[in-house]
Design a protein around this motif. Structure first.
Motif, PDB file in Angstrom:
ATOM      1  N   ARG A   1      -1.131  -2.882  -8.219  1.00 10.86           N
ATOM      2  CA  ARG A   1      -0.603  -3.871  -9.168  1.00 10.86           C
ATOM      3  C   ARG A   1       0.563  -3.290  -9.972  1.00 10.86           C
ATOM      4  NH1 ARG A   1      -3.515  -8.254 -13.179  1.00 10.86           N
ATOM      5  NH2 ARG A   1      -1.535  -9.282 -13.574  1.00 10.86           N
ATOM      6  N   ALA A   2       0.387  -2.007 -10.378  1.00 13.88           N
ATOM      7  CA  ALA A   2       1.456  -1.373 -11.159  1.00 13.88           C
ATOM      8  C   ALA A   2       2.729  -1.231 -10.327  1.00 13.88           C
ATOM      9  CB  ALA A   2       0.981  -0.002 -11.648  1.00 13.88           C
ATOM     10  N   ALA A   3       2.560  -0.918  -9.049  1.00 16.37           N
ATOM     11  CA  ALA A   3       3.741  -0.655  -8.205  1.00 16.37           C
ATOM     12  C   ALA A   3       4.415  -1.940  -7.715  1.00 16.37           C
ATOM     13  CB  ALA A   3       3.324   0.194  -7.003  1.00 16.37           C
ATOM     14  N   THR A   4       3.614  -3.022  -7.550  1.00 21.67           N
ATOM     15  CA  THR A   4       4.187  -4.212  -6.900  1.00 21.67           C
ATOM     16  C   THR A   4       4.024  -5.496  -7.710  1.00 21.67           C
ATOM     17  OG1 THR A   4       2.098  -4.778  -5.804  1.00 21.67           O
ATOM     18  CG2 THR A   4       3.550  -3.226  -4.643  1.00 21.67           C
ATOM     19  N   GLY A   5       3.188  -5.463  -8.729  1.00 17.54           N
ATOM     20  CA  GLY A   5       2.934  -6.680  -9.504  1.00 17.54           C
ATOM     21  C   GLY A   5       1.937  -7.617  -8.830  1.00 17.54           C
ATOM     22  N   ALA A   6       1.452  -7.230  -7.663  1.00 22.46           N
ATOM     23  CA  ALA A   6       0.536  -8.114  -6.922  1.00 22.46           C
ATOM     24  C   ALA A   6      -0.915  -7.828  -7.288  1.00 22.46           C
ATOM     25  CB  ALA A   6       0.727  -7.926  -5.424  1.00 22.46           C
TER      26      ALA A   6
ATOM     27  N   PHE B   1       0.843  -1.201   0.000  1.00 18.23           N
ATOM     28  CA  PHE B   1       0.000   0.000   0.000  1.00 18.23           C
ATOM     29  C   PHE B   1       0.881   1.254   0.000  1.00 18.23           C
ATOM     30  CE2 PHE B   1      -4.641  -0.905   1.034  1.00 18.23           C
ATOM     31  CZ  PHE B   1      -4.586  -2.223   0.608  1.00 18.23           C
ATOM     32  N   GLU B   2       1.924   1.234   0.819  1.00 23.09           N
ATOM     33  CA  GLU B   2       2.823   2.390   0.885  1.00 23.09           C
ATOM     34  C   GLU B   2       3.519   2.616  -0.456  1.00 23.09           C
ATOM     35  OE1 GLU B   2       5.338   1.489   4.194  1.00 23.09           O
ATOM     36  OE2 GLU B   2       3.922   2.308   5.671  1.00 23.09           O
ATOM     37  N   LYS B   3       3.990   1.533  -1.039  1.00 19.00           N
ATOM     38  CA  LYS B   3       4.707   1.621  -2.315  1.00 19.00           C
ATOM     39  C   LYS B   3       3.809   2.200  -3.407  1.00 19.00           C
ATOM     40  CE  LYS B   3       8.047  -1.317  -4.703  1.00 19.00           C
ATOM     41  NZ  LYS B   3       8.514  -2.682  -4.875  1.00 19.00           N
ATOM     42  N   ALA B   4       2.526   1.861  -3.339  1.00 16.24           N
ATOM     43  CA  ALA B   4       1.587   2.327  -4.369  1.00 16.24           C
ATOM     44  C   ALA B   4       0.977   3.684  -4.001  1.00 16.24           C
ATOM     45  CB  ALA B   4       0.485   1.295  -4.554  1.00 16.24           C
ATOM     46  N   GLY B   5       1.338   4.178  -2.822  1.00 15.18           N
ATOM     47  CA  GLY B   5       0.794   5.471  -2.390  1.00 15.18           C
ATOM     48  C   GLY B   5      -0.675   5.398  -2.022  1.00 15.18           C
ATOM     49  N   VAL B   6      -1.106   4.264  -1.515  1.00 11.63           N
ATOM     50  CA  VAL B   6      -2.508   4.098  -1.105  1.00 11.63           C
ATOM     51  C   VAL B   6      -2.576   4.143   0.423  1.00 11.63           C
ATOM     52  CG1 VAL B   6      -4.502   2.544  -1.106  1.00 11.63           C
ATOM     53  CG2 VAL B   6      -3.043   2.705  -3.145  1.00 11.63           C
ATOM     54  N   ASP B   7      -3.413   5.023   0.934  1.00 11.74           N
ATOM     55  CA  ASP B   7      -3.567   5.124   2.388  1.00 11.74           C
ATOM     56  C   ASP B   7      -4.710   4.202   2.832  1.00 11.74           C
ATOM     57  OD1 ASP B   7      -3.870   5.747   5.010  1.00 11.74           O
ATOM     58  OD2 ASP B   7      -4.230   7.901   4.717  1.00 11.74           O
TER      59      ASP B   7
END
Lengths: 318, 443
Positions: free
Chosen positions: B192-197, B168-174
């Protein structure tokens, strides 16, 4: 057998002797002996018959009664043919029957042809390490069905399965083995074929080894080639074994349960739901024993009719 | 071909027929007359499974000390094998059943409906005095046709959303901004874009019925397969909304396929799933199965199915019951009472096996507000206790739950595998359920 047992067993003669001393001078009524040449076979099969009566015949009759009743648990009431009428109008039953028939029509001929080819190969003197190959072919049939199902669910996994990895080496796209209705059926056929081919091959091998060599020698003298020898000698000689394997495989496939139960759960969207799985669901998940028994009887009827047909069509002609 | 049957032919035909008939021996007779007794001394057996059985064994020493003359044998008969064993036992008038049975909410109403004389009336032993002691919404499940209690709640599984804080942090989602599934579906592509998950996983073809998520989405809207009157609501707008959320997740590429043995575990261990909507028992499950992900997971209350909607769900619950055929019903009741109504005992079980207690007074224990090192020191049990104290409606499983589950699972597979329309698939499933059960469709 006849050389071992006299017409009147010694036990009776002894008792006759005792009787003679007790009723001297009177004509005795002849008592029937327990052990006679005629009765011994029946005595010998008695344990099996008793076992069948207690553990098979009673449940079979009991199940027929249950199939004519409705109700929950122990509170059952007679319903006549209601369960059977419901069966005829149950789309899911027909789906299950269709799936089972499809697997039967595709899988049994495929497996038996494969088994015959394997048996012919194993019977050939040109094959090295024959005992090892025979063992390898037979081993899958020793695997527990559930274990085989679990193993194949790992092998057939779309993203991390062994099979898709092997296919990818040849540039084939990942196949959704368990996730698409068509491929799921192929997956189930694959597991059954893997499991039972060796078993049938061993039966054929036994049959092949029972064919007299003289027949082949005579045919070769007459100038018959290998193909002609196969169709004119091997196949006709194997007929009793072929009949046995066809009947047994048909019965087995119609009762297919473990593999789809473990592998696909009958999915996706009932594409691999078999009649026995549907029976199990109705009995043990929905507690509808009356309906489950009706399904059992419907399937038994189908199996019996097919079995009789096969015996009639393939049996020896006189 | 001769029409006269030779003996050999006759034998062949008979064999083929007998093989077919052998099939029909699968039925189960439901008649007979076993009767139990209210004995309160001797040896009682308990059927449970895996971790729960292990947890139950933990209360045996204190029970045997307080109840001299009774010995307890807890047997792990495995799950799902236990359901077949109990079903067969109940169908044959209680023959061979253990004295105490561990039963899930997915089976209990069915047993009470189909085998009304199978499980002992516990009200006559005074079970009713515990009516308000358990988490809200559980008591109606234990009531049989005779309006008496036939089991006591043991385990309750409130739902939480486990999520990867690092993703969540990597994708900037709070996480604080996620209050509904709409929010999460909107955030999914970023994650998904930030982590591939992907967001979460489901068994799309239904190789095992993976319907908890669908059910939870319905329950978040106070709906289920059946309403409180037992009418069918599988085709309701709430059900359609639930399946539509699943379809949107799938269409947006946020839903992984977990079909196949061990797939879900593999995806989790590889870090391919950013969230996991799971019941309370997953708190310890994640910590023990994925120790290398320590500190990366957090828990929040599940997002609402409709913006502004409820966020409390009880996924499922399990119960202990006494079989009517038991010769020591009173002793069996005493064991249940000892294990399930004493906070010290039920928390002892929770600590050993992660079986989340249904007993309200158990939550006063400090461990329910203690920080958990695996979750970065988060007071991880708190969201679950909050869910239970905010109360969630009673879910009416009815005796036809397993039929509904199967049909819903088929509908979900049709949507995910064949691209069917959720409303149409559910309408068909609801109609089929009505046809199979004789229940009415709710308007």
């Amino acid at each position: 057998m006849s050389s071992v047992l006299p017409e009147r067993a010694s036990v009776t003669e002894k008792s006759a002797g005792r009787g003679a001393s007790a009723h001297a001078g009177r004509a005795r009524p002849r008592r029937r002996a327990l052990l006679t040449r005629g009765s011994v076979p029946y005595l010998l099969i008695m344990p099996a018959v008793l076992g069948f009566a207690i553990f098979k015949a009673y449940p079979i009759v009991s199940s027929l009664w249950i199939s004519l009743t409705t109700g929950s648990g122990t509170d059952r009431s007679f319903a006549g043919l209601a369960n059977y009428r419901r069966l005829l109008n149950d789309p899911l039953f027909w789906t299950a029957l269709k799936n089972t028939a499809l697997i039967l029509v595709v899988q049994v001929p495929l497996m038996l042809c494969l088994a015959l080819l394997v048996a012919l190969a194993l019977n050939s003197a040109k094959v090295w390490l024959r005992p090892l190959w025979r063992l390898g072919v037979f081993v899958p049939s020793l695997t527990g069905l559930v274990a085989a199902g679990v193993m194949f669910s790992v092998i057939l996994n779309r993203d991390a399965g062994l099979l898709n990895w092997v296919l990818s080496l040849f540039g084939v796209d990942r196949v959704n083995w368990l996730g698409s209705p068509g491929w799921a059926r192929v997956g189930v056929v694959l597991v059954i074929t893997w499991h039972y081919t060796g078993y049938n091959a061993v039966m054929y091998l036994a049959g092949l080894q029972g064919i007299p060599k003289e027949l082949y020698e005579a045919a070769m003298v007459d100038g018959a080639g290998p193909i002609r020898r196969f169709f004119s000698i091997t196949l006709p000689q194997l007929r009793p074994i072929l009949l046995l394997t066809v009947v047994l495989s048909t019965i087995g496939t119609l009762q297919l349960f473990d593999e789809p139960y473990v592998l696909t759960g009958g999915g996706p969207d009932n594409a691999t739901l078999t009649v026995t799985m549907y029976l199990y669901n109705n009995g043990f998940k929905y507690f509808d024993f009356g309906y489950a028994s009706a399904i059992a009887y419907a399937l038994a009827l189908i199996v019996s009719v097919l079995g009789i047909l096969q015996v009639r069509l393939m049996g020896e002609r006189r | 071909m001769s029409h006269r049957l030779s003996r050999r032919r006759l034998l062949q035909l008979a064999t083929a027929s007998a093989a077919g008939l052998g099939l029909t021996a699968c039925g189960t007779d439901g008649s007979g007359g076993g009767s139990g007794a209210d004995g309160d001394k001797g040896r009682i057996t308990v059927w449970s499974w895996t971790t729960a059985a292990e947890a139950l064994r933990g209360v045996v020493p204190s029970f045997e000390r307080d109840n001299p003359g009774i010995t307890v044998d807890v047997q792990d008969v495995g799950n799902p094998a236990i359901w077949d064993k109990i079903t067969v036992g109940l169908a044959s008038d209680g023959k061979g059943l253990a004295d105490v049975l561990h039963i899930g909410v997915d089976y209990l109403p069915g047993y009470l409906e189909k085998f009304p004389d199978g499980l002992t009336n516990l009200s006559r032993f005074g079970a009713d005095r515990y009516r308000s002691e358990f988490a809200q919404g559980l008591w109606p499940t234990v009531i049989g046709k005779d309006k008496a209690a036939h089991a006591l709640p043991w385990e309750v599984n409130p739902l939480g959303l486990f999520y990867r804080k690092d993703y969540f942090e990597k994708a900037g989602v709070d996480p604080a901004d996620i209050s509904s599934w709409d929010d999460l579906i909107a955030a999914g592509p970023k994650i998904r874009a930030a982590t591939g998950a992907q967001l979460l996983g489901l068994d799309k073809p239904g190789t095992t019925p993976d319907m908890d998520f669908f059910q939870n989405l319905m329950q978040l809207q106070d709906a289920f397969y059946f309403d409180q009157k037992g009418r069918i609501t599988l085709g309701s707008k709430e059900a359609v909304q639930a399946l539509t959320i699943i379809k949107r997740l799938n269409d947006d590429g946020l839903l992984a396929d977990t079909a196949g043995q061990g797939t879900r575990k593999r995806l989790m261990s590889q870090g391919k799933l950013a969230t996991s909507p799971d019941p309370a028992w997953a708190v310890e499950y994640l910590a023990t199965k994925f120790p290398d992900q320590k500190g990366k997971w957090r828990v929040m209350q599940p997002p609402a199915a409709v913006p502004g909607g409820g966020r409390s769900v009880i996924v499922n619950s399990t119960y202990l019951a006494v079989s009517e055929s038991s010769k020591r019903r009173k002793a069996a009741w005493r064991f249940i009472e000892h294990a399930l109504t004493k906070p010290a005992e039920i928390n002892r079980m929770f600590k050993s096996g992660g079986v989340f207690p249904a007993l309200g007074s158990a939550y006063d224990d400090p461990m329910f507000s203690a920080p958990h090192p695996y979750y970065g020191g988060q007071k991880v049990l708190k969201p679950f206790v909050d869910t239970l104290s905010s109360g969630s409606g009673t879910t009416n499983f009815t005796g036809d739950y397993t039929r509904a589950l199967k049909l819903a699972s088929d509908a979900q597979s049709q949507v995910l595998v064949k691209g069917a329309d959720p409303a149409g698939a559910l309408r068909d499933a609801a109609e089929r359920l009505a046809q199979q059960t004789g229940r009415q469709l709710a308007a």
